[in-house]
Design a protein around this motif. Structure first.
Motif, short mmCIF file in Angstrom:
data_model
loop_
_atom_site.label_atom_id
_atom_site.label_comp_id
_atom_site.label_asym_id
_atom_site.label_seq_id
_atom_site.Cartn_x
_atom_site.Cartn_y
_atom_site.Cartn_z
N TYR A 9 -4.89 -2.39 4.99
CA TYR A 9 -3.75 -2.13 4.33
C TYR A 9 -3.40 -3.31 3.07
O TYR A 9 -2.77 -3.15 2.35
N GLU A 10 -3.99 -4.51 3.34
CA GLU A 10 -4.11 -5.50 2.30
C GLU A 10 -4.64 -5.05 0.88
O GLU A 10 -4.29 -5.28 0.02
N HIS A 13 -2.76 -2.73 -0.92
CA HIS A 13 -1.74 -3.33 -1.70
C HIS A 13 -2.35 -3.71 -2.97
O HIS A 13 -1.83 -3.55 -4.19
N GLU A 14 -3.45 -4.29 -2.90
CA GLU A 14 -4.15 -5.02 -4.20
C GLU A 14 -4.37 -3.78 -5.01
O GLU A 14 -4.03 -3.98 -6.25
N THR A 16 -3.25 -0.74 -5.24
CA THR A 16 -1.82 -0.11 -5.73
C THR A 16 -1.24 -0.82 -6.89
O THR A 16 -1.05 -0.32 -7.90
N GLU A 17 -1.06 -2.30 -6.82
CA GLU A 17 -0.62 -3.06 -7.71
C GLU A 17 -1.52 -2.96 -9.04
O GLU A 17 -0.83 -3.07 -10.14
N THR A 51 8.94 2.28 -5.66
CA THR A 51 8.49 1.86 -4.38
C THR A 51 7.51 2.46 -3.56
O THR A 51 7.67 3.84 -3.86
N THR A 61 7.28 -5.26 5.37
CA THR A 61 6.02 -5.50 4.48
C THR A 61 5.94 -4.55 3.18
O THR A 61 6.97 -3.90 3.04
N TRP A 62 5.15 -4.80 2.47
CA TRP A 62 5.09 -4.26 1.11
C TRP A 62 5.32 -2.90 1.07
O TRP A 62 5.84 -2.24 0.06
N ALA A 63 4.53 -2.18 2.06
CA ALA A 63 4.76 -0.41 2.03
C ALA A 63 5.63 0.20 3.11
O ALA A 63 5.85 1.29 3.40
#
Length: 236
Positions: A9-10, A13-14, A16-17, A51, A61-63
């Motif tokens: 999951y983390e 996130h990395e 995706t950004e 988003t 959380t982020w998503a």
């Protein structure tokens, strides 16, 4: 947690950004792509504000959906039936409330089954959903290296972000030149594929050869001789 480990999951996130910034860069700075759009800066702005939601992601959380589950606030004096009624009322009120406040469409549940191998975006609505079917093998795994994760699950996420190309008018001549190998019914999806691939390469997460290899392995099936694609299909 059954589908996506905290580590994966983390990492998502990395990725995706990183790819978000790369998609915004490509639509403004890759000449042949930027020429297609009447306002590349408008596309880039929407890419940065979109988003990303992952079905079932932990709330807050982020998503994940930004607000907690409504619980109806039962008390110790309530019986089981009253607790159930309070919980049902709270959930119903929460869903109806989405219609009457300035809520992002991503504040609600996805419109497809969470386990479906799919992703979609509301262009200009600052919202994209990624479903769990594209966050498992062969698209994603916590043991994948950066090139594999970016060129598989990351390719899908960047593709959806690239659909913000629909927020501006297109230059027909530039579009037809860039997408000359695609029929007109495939142009919306083809340019999102192209921007996604270029973004992954620009990000440095994978080389052009790696992107081509991964995309081909995931998406390109062997077909019988004489096979012709469905002429009404929207995806290349």
């Amino acid at each position: 947690d059954l589908m996506i480990t905290p580590h994966l999951y983390e990492r998502l996130h990395e990725v995706t950004e990183t790819l978000r910034a790369a998609v915004a860069h490509v639509v403004q700075n890759t000449a042949a792509v930027a020429a297609v759009f009447m306002s590349p800066s408008a596309v880039a702005s929407k890419v940065m504000s979109t988003t990303v939601r992952i079905a079932g992601a932990p709330r807050g959380t982020w998503a994940g959906i930004p607000y907690d589950f409504p619980d109806g606030e039962p008390t110790s004096d309530d019986g089981p039936m009253l607790m159930a009624v309070k919980a049902a009322k709270a959930m119903y009120t929460s869903r109806v409330d989405l219609l009457f406040r300035a809520a992002n469409v991503c504040d609600g549940p996805p419109v497809y089954t969470a386990m479906e191998a799919n992703a979609y975006i509301y262009p200009g609505g600052d919202c994209t959903h990624v479903l769990l079917g594209v966050l498992r093998k062969p698209f994603a795994d916590e043991r994948y290296d950066n090139a594999s994760l970016a060129s598989r699950a990351g390719y899908v996420i960047a593709h959806e972000l690239a659909h913000n190309s629909l927020v501006t008018e297109w230059n027909t001549a530039a579009r037809d030149s860039l997408l000359s190998r695609y029929t007109a019914n495939l142009h919306n999806e083809a340019i999102a594929d192209l921007i996604s691939a270029l973004a992954i390469i620009h990000s440095g997460l994978a080389t052009a050869t790696e992107v081509c290899d991964h995309v081909s392995q995931v998406w390109c099936a062997r077909v019988p001789m004489g096979y012709t694609p469905n002429p009404s299909a929207s995806h290349p």
